[in-house]
Design an enzyme around this catalytic site. Structure first.
Site, PDB file in Angstrom:
ATOM      1  CG  ASP A 115     -22.315 -10.600  25.914  1.00 33.71           C
ATOM      2  OD1 ASP A 115     -23.461 -10.954  26.250  1.00 33.71           O
ATOM      3  OD2 ASP A 115     -21.779  -9.551  26.489  1.00 33.71           O
TER       4      ASP A 115
HETATM    5  N1  URA Z   1     -19.406  -5.456  25.273  1.00 36.68           N
HETATM    6  C1  URA Z   1     -20.064  -6.597  25.926  1.00 36.68           C
HETATM    7  O1  URA Z   1     -19.888  -6.728  27.146  1.00 36.68           O
HETATM    8  N2  URA Z   1     -20.609  -7.645  25.243  1.00 36.68           N
HETATM    9  C2  URA Z   1     -20.827  -7.578  23.842  1.00 36.68           C
HETATM   10  O2  URA Z   1     -21.431  -8.538  23.260  1.00 36.68           O
HETATM   11  C3  URA Z   1     -20.252  -6.494  23.268  1.00 36.68           C
HETATM   12  C4  URA Z   1     -19.360  -5.619  23.828  1.00 36.68           C
END
Ligand code: URA
Length: 250
Positions: A115
């Site tokens: 993310d």
């Molecule tokens: N878990 C998350 O919360 N974000 C990511 O980018 C990957 C795993």
């Protein structure tokens, strides 16, 4: 079902393209409708077509997604504020923008997602089949995250987190998936290992047990570790790393 027949399962073309980071499912629907996508060299423009990864070949603008001319796998240390897609309608920087040096004449796409607020290891490749396998939950490729959370993580929370990290039906006799690296009154550091890449999974797990994430960093994807690669830097995988990765996905 065992791993051998994973590639014989038909999946919708839009989902396959989205899994390879071509765009959102909606964007992939538009791409299919525009007639730019071919399956086994035949143009498809109907939404809902299914394909079998590894059996059918998919081309976009006559460039093959699978069996690319020269396969390449890159490791990027993704910084904050960068999105893990090929293009972004909102004009935000993408992981592809950071790999331009290696992307000439290649259709690179990210292997899964991180993310926008998460930093760390993300692979990019032009090998559609490898990407599909590395992101398919059945291969259980481990992803290791270092998470800084507010406050002290007590034993009960740690146990609940650990339970959530177990692949289905694999609770007994496995290594802990949630470990406390440092626990202080003000802030704690956790090491979390997951075997699939669900959307914002670590953040959602922490939220469930009432922990506030301050920083999230992925330090390892399968056998590939970020080690001393600086934030924002990218490098091709070394031969032995690529071999290990392919073995894991075979
Ligand atoms: N878990 C998350 O919360 N974000 C990511 O980018 C990957 C795993």
């Amino acid at each position: 079902m065992n791993k051998k027949n994973v590639d014989t399962e038909p999946i919708r073309l839009n989902r396959y393209l989205a899994m390879l980071g071509v765009g959102s499912r909606r964007a992939c629907d538009d791409l299919i409708a525009s007639g730019r996508v071919r399956v086994d060299k035949r143009r498809v423009d109907t939404i809902g077509v299914k394909i079998v990864p590894g059996v059918n070949t998919v081309h976009i603008d006559r460039i093959p997604l699978e069996n690319p001319p020269r396969p390449v796998v890159l490791l990027l240390n993704k910084p904050l504020g960068v999105v893990s897609t090929v293009s972004d309608p909102q004009g935000r920087p993408t992981v592809l923008d950071l790999c331009k040096r290696f992307a000439r004449n290649k259709r690179l796409f990210p292997v899964g997602r991180l993310d926008i607020n998460t930093t760390g290891a993300i692979l990019l490749t032009n090998d559609g089949k490898l990407c599909y396998r590395l992101t398919h939950p059945r291969y259980e490729i481990p992803r290791v995250y270092i998470v800084r959370v507010r406050g002290l993580v007590d034993e009960r929370k740690l146990k609940r987190l650990d339970k959530m990290t177990a692949p289905p039906g694999r609770h007994a006799g496995r290594r802990p998936g949630a470990q406390l690296v440092r626990g202080l009154e003000r802030e704690s550091i956790l090491k979390i290992t997951l075997h699939e890449g669900r959307h914002r999974q670590v953040r959602r797990m922490c939220q469930v047990v009432g922990l506030r994430v301050v920083q999230l960093r992925r330090v390892q994807f399968g056998p590939i570790t970020i080690r001393k690669l600086p934030l924002g830097a990218v490098r091709p995988l070394e031969k032995n790393e690529l071999e290990k990765l392919k073995r894991l996905a075979s």
